[in-house]
Write a protein that holds these residues in place. Structure first.
Motif, mmCIF file in Angstrom:
data_model
loop_
_atom_site.group_PDB
_atom_site.id
_atom_site.type_symbol
_atom_site.label_atom_id
_atom_site.label_comp_id
_atom_site.label_asym_id
_atom_site.label_seq_id
_atom_site.Cartn_x
_atom_site.Cartn_y
_atom_site.Cartn_z
ATOM 1 N N ASP A 1 15.093 -41.630 3.270
ATOM 2 C CA ASP A 1 13.449 -41.670 3.226
ATOM 3 C C ASP A 1 13.088 -40.872 1.908
ATOM 4 N N PHE A 2 13.716 -39.746 1.517
ATOM 5 C CA PHE A 2 13.197 -39.041 0.255
ATOM 6 C C PHE A 2 13.604 -40.015 -0.899
ATOM 7 N N PHE A 3 14.614 -40.754 -1.008
ATOM 8 C CA PHE A 3 14.730 -41.540 -2.270
ATOM 9 C C PHE A 3 13.861 -42.733 -2.071
ATOM 10 N N ARG A 4 13.527 -43.165 -0.975
ATOM 11 C CA ARG A 4 12.789 -44.353 -0.686
ATOM 12 C C ARG A 4 11.256 -43.975 -1.290
ATOM 13 N N ASN A 5 10.928 -42.790 -1.070
ATOM 14 C CA ASN A 5 9.542 -42.226 -1.318
ATOM 15 C C ASN A 5 9.452 -41.718 -2.837
ATOM 16 N N ALA A 6 10.438 -41.662 -3.545
ATOM 17 C CA ALA A 6 10.507 -41.178 -4.958
ATOM 18 C C ALA A 6 10.095 -41.997 -5.819
ATOM 19 N N THR A 7 9.124 -41.848 -6.877
ATOM 20 C CA THR A 7 8.902 -42.921 -7.787
ATOM 21 C C THR A 7 9.752 -42.985 -8.790
ATOM 22 N N PHE A 8 9.825 -44.078 -9.720
ATOM 23 C CA PHE A 8 10.760 -44.140 -10.619
ATOM 24 C C PHE A 8 10.448 -43.240 -11.981
ATOM 25 N N ILE A 9 9.314 -42.707 -12.127
ATOM 26 C CA ILE A 9 9.031 -41.832 -13.077
ATOM 27 C C ILE A 9 9.563 -40.454 -12.660
ATOM 28 N N LEU A 10 9.408 -39.878 -11.658
ATOM 29 C CA LEU A 10 10.001 -38.638 -11.057
ATOM 30 C C LEU A 10 11.421 -38.874 -10.918
ATOM 31 N N VAL A 11 12.130 -39.751 -10.638
ATOM 32 C CA VAL A 11 13.672 -39.907 -10.914
ATOM 33 C C VAL A 11 14.161 -39.843 -12.255
#
Length: 182
Positions: free
Chosen positions: A39-49
């Motif tokens: 869920d955490f990775f699903r909600n993370a945006t590409f820019i944040l990663v």
């Protein structure tokens, strides 16, 4: 015969530690809620990663550069920064599987650097120890700053504030003495 027994004992010790490692990893895997992670990775945006990756790479280069400065101060001037980065990554890979997370891979870093750079083991170990001492004292310094800000910003009674202030003072003095001796 004695060497054979010693080698056999080392093998058993290694097997026992490996079993502890497997048991620990099994425990972690069985008690981890992977849905939360997904869920955490699903909600993370590409820019944040991407920002996270850039910060981590920059941090690795800064920490490796610090280690290179320590080695240069010890007279080892021709050690390549990218090779040091490989040694640091190998050490951190081991550290991720130890309970402390900050320590554990130092032996690997020391052994690899000693062999590949033709450094005496004691010199490689001292550079790793100094690097860790600087890392830990830096972390302690920022912890103390955070604790001081917290102490100032929260409302606690006078006795608690005095106690926490005393503890902070003891840590500051201990940190100063440690760094002075370093």
């Amino acid at each position: 015969m004695k060497k054979l027994l010693r080698r056999s004992n080392r093998s058993w010790i290694l097997i026992i530690w490996a079993l502890f490692g497997v048991a620990g990893l099994t425990f972690i895997l069985l008690n981890t809620d992977f849905r939360e992670i997904f869920d955490f990775f699903r909600n993370a945006t590409f820019i944040l990663v991407l920002l996270y990756i850039v910060i981590q790479v920059a941090l690795m280069f800064v920490l490796t550069s610090r280690w290179a400065v320590i080695l240069k101060s010890q007279g080892h001037k021709n050690i390549n920064l990218f090779r040091l980065l490989k040694y640091r990554i190998a050490g951190q890979a081991i550290s991720f599987f130890t309970p402390t997370a900050k320590m554990g891979g130092e032996g690997i870093k020391t052994k690899i650097m000693s062999r590949r750079e033709s450094l005496p083991y004691s010199k490689a170990l001292s550079s790793v120890a100094i690097d860790n001492a600087v890392d830990i004292t830096t972390s302690a310094f920022f912890f103390l700053i955070g604790a001081l800000i917290l102490l100032i910003s929260i409302s606690v009674d006078g006795t608690t504030k005095l106690f926490l202030g005393g503890v902070l003072l003891v840590f500051i003095v201990a940190l100063s003495i440690f760094n002075y001796r370093l």
